[in-house]
Design a protein around this motif. Structure first.
Motif, PDB file in Angstrom:
ATOM      1  N   GLU A  95      10.172 -10.712  -2.525  1.00 48.09           N
ATOM      2  CA  GLU A  95       8.909  -9.990  -2.369  1.00 48.09           C
ATOM      3  C   GLU A  95       7.840 -10.578  -3.285  1.00 48.09           C
ATOM      4  OE1 GLU A  95      10.859  -5.547  -1.701  1.00 48.09           O
ATOM      5  OE2 GLU A  95      10.329  -6.241  -3.701  1.00 48.09           O
ATOM      6  N   VAL A  96       6.585 -10.369  -2.907  1.00 46.73           N
ATOM      7  CA  VAL A  96       5.447 -10.724  -3.744  1.00 46.73           C
ATOM      8  C   VAL A  96       5.085  -9.546  -4.631  1.00 46.73           C
ATOM      9  CG1 VAL A  96       2.954 -11.185  -3.708  1.00 46.73           C
ATOM     10  CG2 VAL A  96       4.476 -12.409  -2.146  1.00 46.73           C
ATOM     11  N   GLU A  97       4.863  -9.807  -5.926  1.00 50.50           N
ATOM     12  CA  GLU A  97       4.342  -8.793  -6.851  1.00 50.50           C
ATOM     13  C   GLU A  97       3.295  -9.462  -7.733  1.00 50.50           C
ATOM     14  OE1 GLU A  97       7.712  -5.497  -7.724  1.00 50.50           O
ATOM     15  OE2 GLU A  97       8.153  -7.467  -8.566  1.00 50.50           O
ATOM     16  N   VAL A 119      -4.211  -4.535 -12.939  1.00 47.78           N
ATOM     17  CA  VAL A 119      -3.289  -4.045 -11.912  1.00 47.78           C
ATOM     18  C   VAL A 119      -1.980  -4.803 -12.059  1.00 47.78           C
ATOM     19  CG1 VAL A 119      -5.062  -3.365 -10.254  1.00 47.78           C
ATOM     20  CG2 VAL A 119      -4.180  -5.704 -10.198  1.00 47.78           C
ATOM     21  N   SER A 120      -0.892  -4.173 -11.636  1.00 50.72           N
ATOM     22  CA  SER A 120       0.403  -4.850 -11.670  1.00 50.72           C
ATOM     23  C   SER A 120       1.221  -4.471 -10.453  1.00 50.72           C
ATOM     24  CB  SER A 120       1.180  -4.492 -12.950  1.00 50.72           C
ATOM     25  OG  SER A 120       1.567  -3.141 -12.946  1.00 50.72           O
ATOM     26  N   ASN A 154      12.095 -15.416  -8.812  1.00 48.30           N
ATOM     27  CA  ASN A 154      13.366 -14.701  -8.948  1.00 48.30           C
ATOM     28  C   ASN A 154      13.386 -13.684 -10.088  1.00 48.30           C
ATOM     29  OD1 ASN A 154      14.957 -15.896  -6.769  1.00 48.30           O
ATOM     30  ND2 ASN A 154      14.727 -17.779  -7.930  1.00 48.30           N
ATOM     31  N   LYS A 155      12.214 -13.240 -10.531  1.00 44.35           N
ATOM     32  CA  LYS A 155      12.155 -12.154 -11.508  1.00 44.35           C
ATOM     33  C   LYS A 155      12.742 -10.883 -10.894  1.00 44.35           C
ATOM     34  CE  LYS A 155       7.495 -10.864 -10.001  1.00 44.35           C
ATOM     35  NZ  LYS A 155       6.078 -10.712 -10.364  1.00 44.35           N
ATOM     36  N   MET A 156      13.172  -9.957 -11.742  1.00 46.08           N
ATOM     37  CA  MET A 156      13.647  -8.665 -11.261  1.00 46.08           C
ATOM     38  C   MET A 156      12.514  -7.922 -10.555  1.00 46.08           C
ATOM     39  SD  MET A 156      15.965  -7.237 -14.442  1.00 46.08           S
ATOM     40  CE  MET A 156      16.290  -5.681 -13.569  1.00 46.08           C
ATOM     41  N   VAL A 157      12.865  -7.122  -9.563  1.00 43.37           N
ATOM     42  CA  VAL A 157      11.870  -6.299  -8.879  1.00 43.37           C
ATOM     43  C   VAL A 157      11.225  -5.357  -9.901  1.00 43.37           C
ATOM     44  CG1 VAL A 157      11.517  -4.543  -7.109  1.00 43.37           C
ATOM     45  CG2 VAL A 157      13.129  -6.427  -6.707  1.00 43.37           C
ATOM     46  N   GLY A 158       9.905  -5.326  -9.928  1.00 41.05           N
ATOM     47  CA  GLY A 158       9.198  -4.454 -10.857  1.00 41.05           C
ATOM     48  C   GLY A 158       8.904  -5.068 -12.208  1.00 41.05           C
ATOM     49  N   ARG A 159       9.366  -6.301 -12.434  1.00 41.04           N
ATOM     50  CA  ARG A 159       9.094  -6.951 -13.713  1.00 41.04           C
ATOM     51  C   ARG A 159       7.596  -7.211 -13.857  1.00 41.04           C
ATOM     52  NH1 ARG A 159       6.571 -12.119 -15.212  1.00 41.04           N
ATOM     53  NH2 ARG A 159       7.354 -12.686 -17.270  1.00 41.04           N
ATOM     54  N   VAL A 160       7.040  -6.870 -15.013  1.00 36.47           N
ATOM     55  CA  VAL A 160       5.647  -7.155 -15.333  1.00 36.47           C
ATOM     56  C   VAL A 160       5.626  -7.994 -16.597  1.00 36.47           C
ATOM     57  CG1 VAL A 160       3.391  -6.189 -15.932  1.00 36.47           C
ATOM     58  CG2 VAL A 160       4.854  -5.012 -14.272  1.00 36.47           C
ATOM     59  N   GLY A 184      -0.090 -18.332  -2.640  1.00 33.26           N
ATOM     60  CA  GLY A 184       0.735 -19.229  -3.437  1.00 33.26           C
ATOM     61  C   GLY A 184       1.654 -18.522  -4.409  1.00 33.26           C
ATOM     62  N   ALA A 185       1.691 -17.179  -4.353  1.00 35.72           N
ATOM     63  CA  ALA A 185       2.524 -16.409  -5.278  1.00 35.72           C
ATOM     64  C   ALA A 185       4.006 -16.722  -5.086  1.00 35.72           C
ATOM     65  CB  ALA A 185       2.293 -14.914  -5.077  1.00 35.72           C
ATOM     66  N   VAL A 186       4.743 -16.658  -6.186  1.00 34.88           N
ATOM     67  CA  VAL A 186       6.192 -16.833  -6.110  1.00 34.88           C
ATOM     68  C   VAL A 186       6.847 -15.523  -5.689  1.00 34.88           C
ATOM     69  CG1 VAL A 186       6.230 -18.684  -7.821  1.00 34.88           C
ATOM     70  CG2 VAL A 186       6.485 -16.313  -8.562  1.00 34.88           C
ATOM     71  N   LEU A 187       8.134 -15.607  -5.359  1.00 32.45           N
ATOM     72  CA  LEU A 187       8.878 -14.457  -4.861  1.00 32.45           C
ATOM     73  C   LEU A 187       9.843 -13.932  -5.913  1.00 32.45           C
ATOM     74  CD1 LEU A 187       9.689 -15.871  -1.319  1.00 32.45           C
ATOM     75  CD2 LEU A 187       7.937 -14.179  -1.895  1.00 32.45           C
ATOM     76  N   ASN A 188      10.011 -12.593  -5.926  1.00 33.45           N
ATOM     77  CA  ASN A 188      10.956 -11.975  -6.858  1.00 33.45           C
ATOM     78  C   ASN A 188      12.378 -12.057  -6.312  1.00 33.45           C
ATOM     79  OD1 ASN A 188      11.294  -9.887  -4.991  1.00 33.45           O
ATOM     80  ND2 ASN A 188      10.002  -8.444  -6.104  1.00 33.45           N
ATOM     81  N   ALA A 189      13.311 -11.402  -6.986  1.00 32.25           N
ATOM     82  CA  ALA A 189      14.725 -11.506  -6.623  1.00 32.25           C
ATOM     83  C   ALA A 189      15.009 -11.025  -5.205  1.00 32.25           C
ATOM     84  CB  ALA A 189      15.577 -10.717  -7.623  1.00 32.25           C
ATOM     85  N   ASP A 190      14.185 -10.105  -4.707  1.00 35.78           N
ATOM     86  CA  ASP A 190      14.345  -9.598  -3.346  1.00 35.78           C
ATOM     87  C   ASP A 190      13.472 -10.318  -2.328  1.00 35.78           C
ATOM     88  OD1 ASP A 190      16.233  -7.830  -4.187  1.00 35.78           O
ATOM     89  OD2 ASP A 190      15.058  -6.006  -3.857  1.00 35.78           O
TER      90      ASP A 190
END
Length: 315
Positions: A73-75, A91-92, A192-198, A65-71
């Protein structure tokens, strides 16, 4: 000693079509975690199981159910903390782990570190035999559709989490029969967070905090705002100073709103078993079990007594 388990499923403007599933999900997670406490288990085991239950439920933004980042991807991010010893793990930015909260616990118990991120976290997972899954299996069709429709990150803090875009975070806090407290928090972040955003969720003192000298806290909402005020530790500080749990939450959430215009929510429990769930967003799904009685809510004035799951789960 009274045992208590409280969970939340994220503070945001939960749309009506997701409301029932969100409430059912937190009630089930609270009951699952409480079974551990009922059998004399530890607060740490209870919060891990409760959060795993929500990570496995695709209605929430953690694990499945995770949301996707700007690319696209799941993070994933997660943390867990033991209030007896102050040991913790996090973990991040992990991408293919079903239950990041369990990986965070492994970091706590099997390494000399507190947080591992990205590739390093995945290498560690591989080294301890923790299985991985294809990242696509963690993403629902609903999320794929929403990501395609809204390929833009909302910058307004309150607008984000008081809109239907601010899908966010799960967490749990508990006190066990020995009077020990623990917390755990897990998230897929913000769409739509930036890739690598924590955000705040894996950060000790922001997304969660547990100390037997005060209590246990798990936070949810706008991560950047929570980080600025170290919300979980702020709540714990007020509890240390003798504030009632509900007052500590109200004071801290109000401060975050006034100081950095941040919206969010939190759950907390004291070592004596007093607990509360509060939020400044439109909704937050939460549930608590104490003395074999279930409580739950979604809207600001809710504190509903359940009749429910415990009669067949807790037996």
């Amino acid at each position: 000693m009274k045992v208590v388990l409280v969970v939340h499923g994220g503070a945001w403007a939960i749309p009506d079509e997701m409301a029932s599933a969100s409430v059912d999900g937190v009630k089930a997670a609270a009951c699952e975690g409480y079974t551990v406490l009922k059998k004399g288990g530890s607060a740490l085991d209870a919060v891990e199981l409760a959060v795993r239950t929500m990570e496995d439920n695709p209605v929430f933004d953690a694990g499945h159910g995770a949301v996707l980042n700007a690319d696209g991807e799941v993070e994933l991010d997660a943390m867990i903390m033991d209030g007896r010893t102050l040991t913790c793990g996090a973990v991040s930015s992990v991408q293919n782990i079903v239950n990041p909260v369990s990986l965070a616990r492994a970091v706590k118990e099997k390494t000399d570190h507190i947080m591992l991120t990205g590739r390093g976290a995945n290498l560690f997972a591989e080294s301890i035999g923790m299985g991985t899954v294809p990242t696509d299996s963690l993403v629902t069709g609903y999320e794929k559709n929403e990501w395609e429709k809204h390929k833009k990150y909302i910058t307004g803090i309150k607008e984000l989490f008081n809109s239907q875009w601010g899908h966010d975070t799960v967490g749990a806090v508990a006190v066990d029969s020995s009077g020990n407290v623990a917390c755990a928090t897990s998230t897929g972040g913000i769409r739509n967070k930036m890739v690598g955003r924590v955000g705040d969720s894996p950060i000790i003192g922001s997304g969660g905090y547990a100390d037997n000298l005060s209590g246990a806290v798990s936070c949810t909402g706008h991560g950047e705002s929570i980080l600025k005020v170290t919300l979980a530790r702020l709540i714990a500080f007020h509890m240390e100073q003798g504030k009632e749990v509900e007052d500590a939450l109200d004071l801290s959430l109000s401060y975050m709103g006034d100081r950095v215009q941040g919206a969010g929510g939190a759950i907390a429990v004291s070592t004596s078993g007093k607990w509360a769930a509060k939020f400044t967003t439109k909704r937050m799904a939460w549930s608590a079990v104490e003395n074999d009685v279930l409580w739950y809510g979604l809207d600001p004035n809710d504190k509903i007594k359940g009749h429910l799951f415990q009669f067949h789960i807790l037996q």
